[in-house]
Write a protein that holds these residues in place. Structure first.
Motif, PDB file in Angstrom:
ATOM      1  N   ASP A 173       0.871  -1.181   0.000  1.00 52.29           N
ATOM      2  CA  ASP A 173       0.000   0.000   0.000  1.00 52.29           C
ATOM      3  C   ASP A 173       0.903   1.225   0.000  1.00 52.29           C
ATOM      4  OD1 ASP A 173      -1.773   2.047   0.439  1.00 52.29           O
ATOM      5  OD2 ASP A 173      -2.918   1.035   2.005  1.00 52.29           O
ATOM      6  N   ALA A 174       0.876   1.955  -1.113  1.00 51.45           N
ATOM      7  CA  ALA A 174       1.791   3.086  -1.295  1.00 51.45           C
ATOM      8  C   ALA A 174       1.406   4.297  -0.450  1.00 51.45           C
ATOM      9  CB  ALA A 174       1.811   3.468  -2.768  1.00 51.45           C
ATOM     10  N   PHE A 175       0.140   4.361  -0.042  1.00 52.24           N
ATOM     11  CA  PHE A 175      -0.348   5.427   0.856  1.00 52.24           C
ATOM     12  C   PHE A 175      -1.029   4.718   2.022  1.00 52.24           C
ATOM     13  CE2 PHE A 175      -0.839   7.153  -3.533  1.00 52.24           C
ATOM     14  CZ  PHE A 175       0.092   8.186  -3.462  1.00 52.24           C
ATOM     15  N   CYS A 176      -0.234   4.089   2.866  1.00 53.76           N
ATOM     16  CA  CYS A 176      -0.836   3.106   3.791  1.00 53.76           C
ATOM     17  C   CYS A 176      -1.568   3.727   4.968  1.00 53.76           C
ATOM     18  CB  CYS A 176       0.207   2.117   4.262  1.00 53.76           C
ATOM     19  SG  CYS A 176       1.369   2.784   5.480  1.00 53.76           S
ATOM     20  N   GLY A 177      -1.448   5.053   5.178  1.00 51.41           N
ATOM     21  CA  GLY A 177      -2.175   5.702   6.270  1.00 51.41           C
ATOM     22  C   GLY A 177      -1.948   4.978   7.580  1.00 51.41           C
ATOM     23  N   CYS A 178      -3.035   4.730   8.303  1.00 56.61           N
ATOM     24  CA  CYS A 178      -2.918   4.141   9.643  1.00 56.61           C
ATOM     25  C   CYS A 178      -2.845   2.621   9.621  1.00 56.61           C
ATOM     26  CB  CYS A 178      -4.055   4.628  10.518  1.00 56.61           C
ATOM     27  SG  CYS A 178      -5.635   3.917  10.030  1.00 56.61           S
ATOM     28  N   GLY A 179      -2.639   2.030   8.429  1.00 58.16           N
ATOM     29  CA  GLY A 179      -2.329   0.602   8.375  1.00 58.16           C
ATOM     30  C   GLY A 179      -3.516  -0.337   8.324  1.00 58.16           C
ATOM     31  N   THR A 180      -4.631   0.127   7.755  1.00 57.70           N
ATOM     32  CA  THR A 180      -5.789  -0.770   7.606  1.00 57.70           C
ATOM     33  C   THR A 180      -5.407  -1.959   6.730  1.00 57.70           C
ATOM     34  OG1 THR A 180      -7.124   1.245   7.597  1.00 57.70           O
ATOM     35  CG2 THR A 180      -8.241  -0.807   7.004  1.00 57.70           C
ATOM     36  N   SER A 181      -4.743  -1.662   5.601  1.00 58.45           N
ATOM     37  CA  SER A 181      -4.379  -2.746   4.679  1.00 58.45           C
ATOM     38  C   SER A 181      -3.282  -3.625   5.295  1.00 58.45           C
ATOM     39  CB  SER A 181      -3.914  -2.169   3.343  1.00 58.45           C
ATOM     40  OG  SER A 181      -2.971  -1.142   3.570  1.00 58.45           O
ATOM     41  N   ALA A 182      -2.436  -3.039   6.140  1.00 61.66           N
ATOM     42  CA  ALA A 182      -1.364  -3.807   6.782  1.00 61.66           C
ATOM     43  C   ALA A 182      -1.969  -4.879   7.683  1.00 61.66           C
ATOM     44  CB  ALA A 182      -0.473  -2.872   7.599  1.00 61.66           C
ATOM     45  N   ASP A 184       2.828  -8.390  -5.337  1.00 59.84           N
ATOM     46  CA  ASP A 184       1.892  -9.121  -6.191  1.00 59.84           C
ATOM     47  C   ASP A 184       0.629  -8.299  -6.388  1.00 59.84           C
ATOM     48  OD1 ASP A 184       3.441 -11.617  -6.267  1.00 59.84           O
ATOM     49  OD2 ASP A 184       3.028 -11.634  -4.115  1.00 59.84           O
ATOM     50  N   LEU A 185       0.329  -7.479  -5.388  1.00 59.49           N
ATOM     51  CA  LEU A 185      -0.898  -6.683  -5.445  1.00 59.49           C
ATOM     52  C   LEU A 185      -0.686  -5.384  -4.673  1.00 59.49           C
ATOM     53  CD1 LEU A 185      -4.011  -6.300  -5.847  1.00 59.49           C
ATOM     54  CD2 LEU A 185      -4.356  -7.700  -3.810  1.00 59.49           C
ATOM     55  N   VAL A 186      -1.053  -4.266  -5.300  1.00 58.82           N
ATOM     56  CA  VAL A 186      -1.061  -2.985  -4.571  1.00 58.82           C
ATOM     57  C   VAL A 186      -2.519  -2.610  -4.324  1.00 58.82           C
ATOM     58  CG1 VAL A 186      -0.586  -0.507  -4.716  1.00 58.82           C
ATOM     59  CG2 VAL A 186       1.131  -2.136  -5.485  1.00 58.82           C
ATOM     60  N   ILE A 187      -2.842  -2.393  -3.056  1.00 53.43           N
ATOM     61  CA  ILE A 187      -4.182  -1.885  -2.712  1.00 53.43           C
ATOM     62  C   ILE A 187      -3.946  -0.556  -2.030  1.00 53.43           C
ATOM     63  CG2 ILE A 187      -6.262  -2.233  -1.325  1.00 53.43           C
ATOM     64  CD1 ILE A 187      -5.775  -5.211  -1.411  1.00 53.43           C
ATOM     65  N   THR A 188      -4.485   0.499  -2.592  1.00 52.41           N
ATOM     66  CA  THR A 188      -4.172   1.805  -2.001  1.00 52.41           C
ATOM     67  C   THR A 188      -5.279   2.814  -2.223  1.00 52.41           C
ATOM     68  OG1 THR A 188      -2.317   3.325  -1.659  1.00 52.41           O
ATOM     69  CG2 THR A 188      -2.929   2.896  -3.959  1.00 52.41           C
ATOM     70  N   SER A 189      -5.268   3.844  -1.388  1.00 51.97           N
ATOM     71  CA  SER A 189      -6.202   4.940  -1.640  1.00 51.97           C
ATOM     72  C   SER A 189      -5.437   6.249  -1.508  1.00 51.97           C
ATOM     73  CB  SER A 189      -7.408   4.829  -0.700  1.00 51.97           C
ATOM     74  OG  SER A 189      -7.314   5.641   0.387  1.00 51.97           O
ATOM     75  N   PRO A 190      -5.314   6.956  -2.643  1.00 50.92           N
ATOM     76  CA  PRO A 190      -4.526   8.190  -2.641  1.00 50.92           C
ATOM     77  C   PRO A 190      -5.179   9.271  -1.798  1.00 50.92           C
ATOM     78  CG  PRO A 190      -5.087   7.467  -4.883  1.00 50.92           C
ATOM     79  CD  PRO A 190      -5.931   6.680  -3.949  1.00 50.92           C
ATOM     80  N   PRO A 204       4.478  10.708   9.621  1.00 49.54           N
ATOM     81  CA  PRO A 204       5.036   9.843  10.667  1.00 49.54           C
ATOM     82  C   PRO A 204       3.999   9.371  11.694  1.00 49.54           C
ATOM     83  CG  PRO A 204       5.741  12.131  10.982  1.00 49.54           C
ATOM     84  CD  PRO A 204       5.027  12.073   9.672  1.00 49.54           C
ATOM     85  N   VAL A 205       2.927  10.143  11.866  1.00 51.67           N
ATOM     86  CA  VAL A 205       1.883   9.699  12.793  1.00 51.67           C
ATOM     87  C   VAL A 205       1.178   8.469  12.194  1.00 51.67           C
ATOM     88  CG1 VAL A 205      -0.177  10.362  14.101  1.00 51.67           C
ATOM     89  CG2 VAL A 205       1.556  12.096  13.570  1.00 51.67           C
ATOM     90  N   ALA A 206       0.964   8.520  10.874  1.00 52.32           N
ATOM     91  CA  ALA A 206       0.330   7.379  10.189  1.00 52.32           C
ATOM     92  C   ALA A 206       1.182   6.125  10.340  1.00 52.32           C
ATOM     93  CB  ALA A 206       0.150   7.704   8.706  1.00 52.32           C
ATOM     94  N   THR A 207       2.480   6.241  10.100  1.00 53.69           N
ATOM     95  CA  THR A 207       3.313   5.021  10.126  1.00 53.69           C
ATOM     96  C   THR A 207       3.494   4.509  11.557  1.00 53.69           C
ATOM     97  OG1 THR A 207       5.275   6.449   9.900  1.00 53.69           O
ATOM     98  CG2 THR A 207       4.507   5.323   7.917  1.00 53.69           C
TER      99      THR A 207
END
Ligand code: SAM
Length: 424
Positions: A67-76, A249-255, A93-96
């Protein structure tokens, strides 16, 4: 699950796409761990799960999700829950910090022991915050002097008793999430503004509630997530990333949205307290749409895609400054698509979740511009689907303070967003 193929962008019209109800709701209860820290424009977690299943159902082997814009890590967290390796990137840095906290395993008994030590230390200390804190304009604006001292004692106790690493991140995430309730920040507002009537929460009370909730969230995932997968989260500007080889293998992201600098503004309390910056505005730097100066408009226009140019031309007639910022946003988003292409393996897939907006009646069709970028950068099988944004069903408006409301006098919030998929 049917999606509409995009091949001819000139006739592509998001408004004419029928809603695909399959993407609207999940069939599992959301993990409590997803709610340990507020974050704007989060993914609904089920979407990540459904997208992974969708691509697997299509015969793709998904070992690593990015996830290239992973924000608070929902996809993680959702990827780890499904046993996938994960790589995530965010400039904030707060997101990561939150994303890292959410994607690791903890021992609840050790968390309780650490918490007791922090609590005892912070409640028995009479240390005052240094003068530099009391003279800090931003801190004074948001907090009363007594709260500054109490928060200082809490933070120092975390730093003193919790060794650096995932356990410290856990408590810092908890600390970060109580800052708004302990301040004069208008509750639930997406704009940084003071509530003159608010009685701020007492730091140790708020922290107690917060940490107990977080430990409960950890216990909940203990039986369902084994956290055996590899999770890497980096605090970087995607656009400056040097990608040596493709790995996803897969990018899931929301810009981010057009005004993505708002993310930085919204996290100013955490950014200042956690020492990420003295001036929260510096966190806007590098976010999508902020990379270029308005005097570069001409050269950006030359390189921009067709949809971006068209939107710019129309917006210029009503507001040239807005037109420039939208153009810069589309331009950076196009660069992001190129960077994401480098990350994805050949045969790998991408899924973008994005909403549209408008300005003074002129549509700002983010989904169309993104579809154009995907086609321009040789993604195959570009397809689009439309979904309803669930939390906006009951509160579809925003009032003047930026809070969600069901009152129809407020500003209408967009009720749908789009999922764009493609293959490298
Ligand atoms: C819509 S949010 C993503 C939210 C995420 N899906 C979640 O569930 O939390 C977009 C994110 O993009 C990040 N961002 C903006 N510009 C960026 C850049 N140049 N590089 C990396 N991340 C960026 C913002 O900090 C924000 O967290």
């Amino acid at each position: 699950m049917k999606m509409q193929a995009v091949t001819d962008i000139s006739i592509f019209d998001c408004n004419r796409i029928a809603e695909n109800t399959l993407w609207n709701l999940g069939d599992q209860k959301e993990l409590l761990l997803h709610r340990i820290h507020a974050y704007p424009a989060k993914f609904p977690p089920f979407l990540v799960q459904k997208l992974i299943e969708y691509f697997e159902g299509d015969g793709k082997e998904i070992r690593l999700v990015a996830d290239a814009f992973c924000g608070c890590g929902t996809s993680a967290l959702e990827s780890a829950r499904l046993g996938k390796n994960f790589w995530g990137c965010d400039i904030n840095p707060v997101a990561t910090l939150i994303a890292k906290t959410k994607s690791r395993a903890y021992r609840p008994t050790y968390l309780r022991t650490l918490y007791k030590t922090i609590q005892t230390s912070a409640s028995s200390s009479i240390v005052r915050a240094p003068e530099s804190y009391h003279q800090n304009q931003r801190l004074n604006y948001w907090f009363d002097a007594d709260t500054i001292d109490r928060l200082f004692r809490l933070l120092r106790s975390i730093e003193k008793f919790v060794p650096e690493g995932k356990y410290r991140n856990f408590f810092l995430t908890g600390f970060s999430n109580i800052l708004k309730p302990c301040s004069r920040w208008l509750t639930k507002s997406i704009k940084p503004q003071i509530d003159p009537k608010k009685v701020p929460a007492i730091p140790l009370d708020a922290f107690d509630k917060q940490i107990k909730m977080m430990i409960k969230a950890v216990e909940q995932v203990q039986s369902s997530v084994d956290f055996q997968s590899r999770v890497e989260i980096v605090n970087r500007n995607l656009l400056n990333l040097r990608v040596q080889h493709s790995f996803a293998d897969l990018v899931i992201t929301s810009p981010p949205y057009v005004t993505s600098y708002e993310y930085a503004d919204l996290h100013q309390l955490s950014a200042i307290w956690l020492g990420y910056t003295d001036d929260y505005r510096s966190l806007r730097k590098g976010t999508i749409g902020s990379e270029h100066h308005s005097d570069e408009t001409e050269s950006i226009y030359e390189q921009a895609n067709r949809v971006a140019k068209d939107t710019y031309d129309k917006l210029c007639k009503v507001d040239s400054s807005k037109a420039k910022s939208v153009l810069r946003y589309f331009y950076d988003l196009d660069l992001a698509v190129q960077r994401i292409r480098q990350i994805v393996k050949i045969g790998g897939s991408v899924a973008f979740v994005i909403g549209n907006t408008s300005y003074k009646g002129i549509p700002v069709d983010n989904a169309k511009s993104l579809a154009q970028s995907l086609l321009d950068h040789n993604f195959k099988k570009v397809q689009v689907s439309k979904r309803k944004i669930s939390y906006k069903i009951l509160t579809p408006y925003r009032n003047q303070l930026g809070q969600f409301t069901s009152h129809s006098r407020g500003r209408k919030v967009y009720s749908h967003e789009y999922i764009l998929t493609g293959e490298k």
